[in-house]
Write a protein that holds these residues in place. Structure first.
Motif, short mmCIF file in Angstrom:
data_model
loop_
_atom_site.label_atom_id
_atom_site.label_comp_id
_atom_site.label_asym_id
_atom_site.label_seq_id
_atom_site.Cartn_x
_atom_site.Cartn_y
_atom_site.Cartn_z
N HIS A 136 0.82 -1.21 0.00
CA HIS A 136 0.00 0.00 0.00
C HIS A 136 0.86 1.26 0.00
O HIS A 136 2.08 1.21 0.13
CB HIS A 136 -0.94 0.01 1.21
CG HIS A 136 -0.22 0.11 2.53
ND1 HIS A 136 0.28 1.29 3.02
CD2 HIS A 136 0.10 -0.84 3.46
CE1 HIS A 136 0.87 1.08 4.18
NE2 HIS A 136 0.79 -0.21 4.47
N GLY A 137 0.20 2.40 -0.10
CA GLY A 137 0.90 3.67 -0.18
C GLY A 137 0.79 4.52 1.06
O GLY A 137 0.38 4.06 2.14
N TYR A 138 1.13 5.78 0.89
CA TYR A 138 1.10 6.80 1.95
C TYR A 138 -0.31 7.02 2.48
O TYR A 138 -1.30 6.79 1.80
CB TYR A 138 1.70 8.07 1.35
CG TYR A 138 1.19 9.40 1.85
CD1 TYR A 138 1.54 9.87 3.12
CD2 TYR A 138 0.38 10.20 1.04
CE1 TYR A 138 1.09 11.10 3.56
CE2 TYR A 138 -0.07 11.43 1.48
CZ TYR A 138 0.28 11.88 2.74
OH TYR A 138 -0.15 13.10 3.17
N ASN A 139 -0.40 7.44 3.74
CA ASN A 139 -1.68 7.81 4.36
C ASN A 139 -2.68 6.67 4.33
O ASN A 139 -3.82 6.83 3.92
CB ASN A 139 -2.25 9.06 3.67
CG ASN A 139 -3.52 9.57 4.34
OD1 ASN A 139 -3.75 9.35 5.54
ND2 ASN A 139 -4.36 10.24 3.56
N THR A 140 -2.24 5.49 4.77
CA THR A 140 -3.08 4.30 4.72
C THR A 140 -2.98 3.55 6.04
O THR A 140 -1.88 3.17 6.46
CB THR A 140 -2.64 3.36 3.58
OG1 THR A 140 -2.68 4.07 2.34
CG2 THR A 140 -3.53 2.13 3.50
N ASN A 141 -4.12 3.33 6.71
CA ASN A 141 -4.06 2.51 7.92
C ASN A 141 -4.17 1.03 7.54
O ASN A 141 -4.37 0.68 6.37
CB ASN A 141 -5.11 2.94 8.95
CG ASN A 141 -6.55 2.66 8.52
OD1 ASN A 141 -6.84 1.77 7.74
ND2 ASN A 141 -7.48 3.45 9.06
N PHE A 142 -4.05 0.16 8.54
CA PHE A 142 -4.00 -1.27 8.23
C PHE A 142 -5.27 -1.73 7.53
O PHE A 142 -5.21 -2.44 6.51
CB PHE A 142 -3.79 -2.09 9.51
CG PHE A 142 -3.85 -3.57 9.25
CD1 PHE A 142 -2.77 -4.22 8.65
CD2 PHE A 142 -4.98 -4.31 9.58
CE1 PHE A 142 -2.83 -5.58 8.38
CE2 PHE A 142 -5.04 -5.66 9.31
CZ PHE A 142 -3.96 -6.31 8.71
N ALA A 143 -6.42 -1.35 8.04
CA ALA A 143 -7.69 -1.80 7.46
C ALA A 143 -7.83 -1.35 6.02
O ALA A 143 -8.28 -2.11 5.15
CB ALA A 143 -8.86 -1.28 8.31
N GLU A 144 -7.45 -0.11 5.75
CA GLU A 144 -7.60 0.44 4.40
C GLU A 144 -6.75 -0.30 3.37
O GLU A 144 -7.20 -0.58 2.26
CB GLU A 144 -7.28 1.93 4.41
CG GLU A 144 -8.32 2.76 5.13
CD GLU A 144 -7.83 4.12 5.58
OE1 GLU A 144 -8.66 4.93 6.04
OE2 GLU A 144 -6.61 4.39 5.48
N GLY A 145 -5.52 -0.64 3.74
CA GLY A 145 -4.66 -1.40 2.83
C GLY A 145 -5.21 -2.79 2.58
O GLY A 145 -5.20 -3.28 1.43
N LEU A 146 -5.70 -3.44 3.62
CA LEU A 146 -6.25 -4.79 3.49
C LEU A 146 -7.50 -4.79 2.62
O LEU A 146 -7.63 -5.60 1.69
CB LEU A 146 -6.59 -5.34 4.88
CG LEU A 146 -7.14 -6.76 4.92
CD1 LEU A 146 -6.03 -7.76 4.60
CD2 LEU A 146 -7.76 -7.06 6.28
#
Length: 374
Positions: A136-146
């Protein structure tokens, strides 16, 4: 309502502030939510992470940095009402909607690398020993990347085993410096995960990296090359960089040190990318790799650049995941696939209502016909 401090500086500072306001928004951040009996089948996503444990939930990961690589598995269900290019996820303070939200059916954090590799080996054996790794990229929490990876898996009908490398992004627009340092911090963890994939039996590993995750991926491939780990390097069967937040000169140096780049090597760009415009302003540069206007500086590298600005959606920083038209094009076009693989034989062609202009057998510019016709 959200407020940011009023700028008292010159034109550049005002531009940066305006971009921050546009990118920040006020929406709640995504969070992990469980549905033991989801309305749709759940697909496993294996996870390697250098994030610290989420002390509040104890079931996922925070933005803190951890020197140890955590290994896990999250089975994510795609909601029955999901539409291509949309990512609706559970948000903090809101009750999840099983019909529309991506939800986790089950999860497991492995106690040892051996336990992780055992499950991963079983999954690889059932999927042709092929793996796709998303960074994933910048400004991403764990849930958002998953959840983002689960969406890409569904929208592109991705084959093989899905593996997500989650590095410790702060998950805040104002956390750019923290994220930049975290991407450097996370290189060793990603190298370890790639080696674990090889040891578990992966024969073909495709790396898909977004934004600052692309910089992390290039640094890691450079590191693997320097360590002379030819076994792991030989398993990398392709690289896709989406809106890479990398200085062009740095990318060239990385590529030269890696040597023979994995093939295919595809870079998706957008000259209308607002997030990379902000990055360019912060770094004092005209452009980053992901929004460059000319591929001349890459002419001696075996890469294919695909310009997607005509399909811009939202801030233009993730067109490949947010534009239904672009997703459909990339998913269904065998002729486009041949061009991306470098087998083009003409300077331009028409498919599915799209004009593809191939420049110097190096850059592909995708433009919807209706956009050309006005």
């Amino acid at each position: 309502m959200c407020y940011l401090a009023r700028s008292q500086g010159g034109p550049v500072r005002k531009i940066v502030l305006a971009l921050l306001i546009a990118l920040a928004g006020c929406a709640p951040r995504a969070e992990i939510a469980y549905a033991p009996d989801p309305a749709a089948p759940a697909r496993p996503i294996f996870v390697g992470s250098t994030r610290g444990a989420n002390l509040q939930s104890g079931q996922d990961f925070s933005f803190a940095r951890s020197p140890a690589l955590a290994l896990a598995r999250f089975d994510v269900a795609v909601p029955p009402e999901h539409k291509t290019g949309e990512l609706q996820v559970p948000e903090e303070g809101h009750r999840p909607d099983p019909k529309r939200d991506f939800l986790v059916a089950r999860s497991e954090i492995y106690p040892t690398p051996a336990a992780f590799r055992t499950d991963l080996h079983r999954a690889l054996a059932q999927n042709g020993n092929e793996a796709i790794v998303f960074v994933h990229g910048y400004n991403t929490n764990f849930a958002e990347g998953l959840y983002r990876f689960a969406q890409l898996g569904a929208d592109f009908d991705l084959p093989g085993v899905l593996v997500h490398y989650s590095w410790p992004s702060r998950g805040q627009v104002m956390g750019y410096a923290y994220d930049h340092d975290s991407a450097l911090f996370a290189r060793d963890g990603f190298e370890t995960l790639l080696r674990d994939l090889r040891l578990a039996g992966a024969r073909h590993i495709l790396i898909v990296a977004h934004s600052m995750g692309a910089a992390l991926s290039m640094e890691t491939l450079r590191q693997v090359s320097i360590s002379a780990d030819t076994e792991t390097m030989s398993r990398i069967s392709g690289v896709v960089l989406i809106s890479p937040d990398i200085d062009v000169d740095v990318f060239r140096a990385q590529a030269k040190r890696i040597g023979r780049l994995p093939q295919p090597f595809i870079i998706f760009t957008s000259q209308k990318d607002k997030a990379l415009l902000l990055s360019s302003r912060l770094s004092g540069e005209r452009a980053r790799l992901g929004n460059m206007t000319s591929v001349d500086r890459l002419a001696d590298l075996k890469v294919t650049v695909v310009e997607t600005g005509a399909f811009n959606t939202r801030e233009g920083h993730f067109n490949i995941g947010n534009s239904p038209a672009l997703i459909q094009l990339l998913r269904s076009s065998s002729r486009l696939a041949k061009i991306l693989e470098g087998a083009q034989s003409a300077n331009s062609t028409f498919i599915a209502g799209v004009v593809m202009t191939v420049q110097d057998a190096k850059q592909v510019i995708l433009t919807p016909v209706q956009a050309i016709g006005g």
